[in-house]
Design a protein around this motif. Sequence first.
Motif, PDB file in Angstrom:
ATOM      1  N   ARG A 137       0.836  -1.199   0.000  1.00  0.00           N
ATOM      2  CA  ARG A 137       0.000   0.000   0.000  1.00  0.00           C
ATOM      3  C   ARG A 137       0.878   1.258   0.000  1.00  0.00           C
ATOM      4  O   ARG A 137       0.564   2.252  -0.647  1.00  0.00           O
ATOM      5  CB  ARG A 137      -0.918  -0.031   1.214  1.00  0.00           C
ATOM      6  CG  ARG A 137      -1.795   1.188   1.318  1.00  0.00           C
ATOM      7  CD  ARG A 137      -2.789   1.038   2.396  1.00  0.00           C
ATOM      8  NE  ARG A 137      -4.055   0.686   1.737  1.00  0.00           N
ATOM      9  CZ  ARG A 137      -5.123   0.319   2.355  1.00  0.00           C
ATOM     10  NH1 ARG A 137      -5.115   0.183   3.659  1.00  0.00           N
ATOM     11  NH2 ARG A 137      -6.214   0.057   1.710  1.00  0.00           N
ATOM     12  N   ASN A 138       1.998   1.197   0.750  1.00  0.00           N
ATOM     13  CA  ASN A 138       2.934   2.307   0.784  1.00  0.00           C
ATOM     14  C   ASN A 138       3.526   2.578  -0.600  1.00  0.00           C
ATOM     15  O   ASN A 138       3.724   3.721  -0.987  1.00  0.00           O
ATOM     16  CB  ASN A 138       4.074   2.005   1.759  1.00  0.00           C
ATOM     17  CG  ASN A 138       4.092   2.963   2.916  1.00  0.00           C
ATOM     18  OD1 ASN A 138       3.286   3.874   2.990  1.00  0.00           O
ATOM     19  ND2 ASN A 138       5.026   2.734   3.810  1.00  0.00           N
TER      20      ASN A 138
ATOM     21  N   PHE B 272       2.171   2.028  -3.579  1.00  0.00           N
ATOM     22  CA  PHE B 272       1.193   2.708  -4.424  1.00  0.00           C
ATOM     23  C   PHE B 272       0.996   4.155  -4.001  1.00  0.00           C
ATOM     24  O   PHE B 272       0.797   5.032  -4.836  1.00  0.00           O
ATOM     25  CB  PHE B 272      -0.142   1.955  -4.432  1.00  0.00           C
ATOM     26  CG  PHE B 272      -0.074   0.678  -5.220  1.00  0.00           C
ATOM     27  CD1 PHE B 272       0.211   0.688  -6.581  1.00  0.00           C
ATOM     28  CD2 PHE B 272      -0.274  -0.537  -4.599  1.00  0.00           C
ATOM     29  CE1 PHE B 272       0.283  -0.477  -7.305  1.00  0.00           C
ATOM     30  CE2 PHE B 272      -0.203  -1.715  -5.313  1.00  0.00           C
ATOM     31  CZ  PHE B 272       0.074  -1.687  -6.680  1.00  0.00           C
ATOM     32  N   LYS B 273       1.060   4.409  -2.686  1.00  0.00           N
ATOM     33  CA  LYS B 273       0.923   5.772  -2.185  1.00  0.00           C
ATOM     34  C   LYS B 273       2.095   6.633  -2.677  1.00  0.00           C
ATOM     35  O   LYS B 273       1.903   7.759  -3.132  1.00  0.00           O
ATOM     36  CB  LYS B 273       0.872   5.745  -0.653  1.00  0.00           C
ATOM     37  CG  LYS B 273       0.483   7.045  -0.024  1.00  0.00           C
ATOM     38  CD  LYS B 273       0.528   6.930   1.475  1.00  0.00           C
ATOM     39  CE  LYS B 273      -0.877   7.035   2.022  1.00  0.00           C
ATOM     40  NZ  LYS B 273      -0.880   7.020   3.486  1.00  0.00           N
ATOM     41  N   GLU B 274       3.312   6.078  -2.615  1.00  0.00           N
ATOM     42  CA  GLU B 274       4.485   6.803  -3.096  1.00  0.00           C
ATOM     43  C   GLU B 274       4.405   7.032  -4.603  1.00  0.00           C
ATOM     44  O   GLU B 274       4.739   8.107  -5.100  1.00  0.00           O
ATOM     45  CB  GLU B 274       5.764   6.033  -2.767  1.00  0.00           C
ATOM     46  CG  GLU B 274       6.155   6.090  -1.312  1.00  0.00           C
ATOM     47  CD  GLU B 274       7.424   5.312  -1.041  1.00  0.00           C
ATOM     48  OE1 GLU B 274       8.384   5.421  -1.842  1.00  0.00           O
ATOM     49  OE2 GLU B 274       7.459   4.578  -0.040  1.00  0.00           O
ATOM     50  N   PHE B 275       3.974   6.000  -5.341  1.00  0.00           N
ATOM     51  CA  PHE B 275       3.861   6.140  -6.790  1.00  0.00           C
ATOM     52  C   PHE B 275       2.827   7.196  -7.155  1.00  0.00           C
ATOM     53  O   PHE B 275       3.049   8.002  -8.059  1.00  0.00           O
ATOM     54  CB  PHE B 275       3.492   4.807  -7.454  1.00  0.00           C
ATOM     55  CG  PHE B 275       3.330   4.925  -8.940  1.00  0.00           C
ATOM     56  CD1 PHE B 275       4.446   5.060  -9.749  1.00  0.00           C
ATOM     57  CD2 PHE B 275       2.076   4.942  -9.522  1.00  0.00           C
ATOM     58  CE1 PHE B 275       4.309   5.190 -11.120  1.00  0.00           C
ATOM     59  CE2 PHE B 275       1.930   5.074 -10.887  1.00  0.00           C
ATOM     60  CZ  PHE B 275       3.055   5.199 -11.689  1.00  0.00           C
ATOM     61  N   LYS B 276       1.709   7.220  -6.454  1.00  0.00           N
ATOM     62  CA  LYS B 276       0.667   8.214  -6.723  1.00  0.00           C
ATOM     63  C   LYS B 276       1.211   9.615  -6.487  1.00  0.00           C
ATOM     64  O   LYS B 276       0.990  10.508  -7.299  1.00  0.00           O
ATOM     65  CB  LYS B 276      -0.547   7.943  -5.828  1.00  0.00           C
ATOM     66  CG  LYS B 276      -1.681   8.911  -6.048  1.00  0.00           C
ATOM     67  CD  LYS B 276      -2.841   8.609  -5.112  1.00  0.00           C
ATOM     68  CE  LYS B 276      -3.921   9.643  -5.215  1.00  0.00           C
ATOM     69  NZ  LYS B 276      -4.984   9.436  -4.240  1.00  0.00           N
ATOM     70  N   SER B 277       1.939   9.808  -5.407  1.00  0.00           N
ATOM     71  CA  SER B 277       2.486  11.131  -5.120  1.00  0.00           C
ATOM     72  C   SER B 277       3.536  11.515  -6.168  1.00  0.00           C
ATOM     73  O   SER B 277       3.618  12.667  -6.572  1.00  0.00           O
ATOM     74  CB  SER B 277       3.039  11.176  -3.712  1.00  0.00           C
ATOM     75  OG  SER B 277       4.397  11.344  -3.659  1.00  0.00           O
TER      76      SER B 277
ATOM     77  N   ALA C  36       3.595  10.395  -9.390  1.00  0.00           N
ATOM     78  CA  ALA C  36       2.934  10.581 -10.682  1.00  0.00           C
ATOM     79  C   ALA C  36       2.143  11.873 -10.744  1.00  0.00           C
ATOM     80  O   ALA C  36       2.001  12.471 -11.806  1.00  0.00           O
ATOM     81  CB  ALA C  36       2.020   9.393 -10.972  1.00  0.00           C
ATOM     82  N   ILE C  37       1.628  12.336  -9.624  1.00  0.00           N
ATOM     83  CA  ILE C  37       0.804  13.537  -9.608  1.00  0.00           C
ATOM     84  C   ILE C  37       1.657  14.805  -9.585  1.00  0.00           C
ATOM     85  O   ILE C  37       1.199  15.858 -10.006  1.00  0.00           O
ATOM     86  CB  ILE C  37      -0.175  13.493  -8.414  1.00  0.00           C
ATOM     87  CG1 ILE C  37      -1.177  12.380  -8.644  1.00  0.00           C
ATOM     88  CG2 ILE C  37      -0.882  14.807  -8.229  1.00  0.00           C
ATOM     89  CD1 ILE C  37      -2.132  12.170  -7.504  1.00  0.00           C
ATOM     90  N   LYS C  38       2.895  14.695  -9.141  1.00  0.00           N
ATOM     91  CA  LYS C  38       3.752  15.870  -9.088  1.00  0.00           C
ATOM     92  C   LYS C  38       3.915  16.470 -10.473  1.00  0.00           C
ATOM     93  O   LYS C  38       3.840  15.795 -11.485  1.00  0.00           O
ATOM     94  CB  LYS C  38       5.136  15.494  -8.541  1.00  0.00           C
ATOM     95  CG  LYS C  38       5.132  15.242  -7.063  1.00  0.00           C
ATOM     96  CD  LYS C  38       6.529  14.984  -6.582  1.00  0.00           C
ATOM     97  CE  LYS C  38       6.512  14.703  -5.106  1.00  0.00           C
ATOM     98  NZ  LYS C  38       7.831  14.394  -4.589  1.00  0.00           N
TER      99      LYS C  38
END
Length: 142
Positions: free
Chosen positions: A2-3, A5-10, A12-14
């Motif tokens: 889960r961590n 995916f959370k890091e990847f989301k942050s 990718a959104i940057k």
Amino acid sequence: MRNFFKEFKSFAIKGNMIDLAIGIIIGTAFNNVVNTLVSKIIMPPLSLMTDDVNLSNKKWVLREASEKFEEVAIGYGELIEALVDFCIIALTIFVMVKFINRFKEKAEDPANKDVETPKNIALLSSMEKLLQEQNNILKNKK
């Protein structure tokens, strides 16, 4: 997991990720323009100057084709075209970066009133002035 995916989301959104994707898309389109420019505009006159020699067909044959074997050749003409492509792309990118940096320097100069200074640069400039005033006050107290 889960961590991750959370890091990847942050990531990718940057803005950097989006800027990179836009750069890749524009670069791919620009590559097609340069390839067409080289193959359809630059190479035909060059071919006329060299007695209708088509550089992309130039090769150094190492082994002739026969019934048993295919031809083995080094296609140096394609390398020359690729180098011309590279030089045009490099020159164009250099000119664009130089042009952009000129405007960036003007925008980052708080004393320049012709160009609107970005808020972060204006804020840093005002903080610098306040710190200088504070240092002058402290020096005068001694």
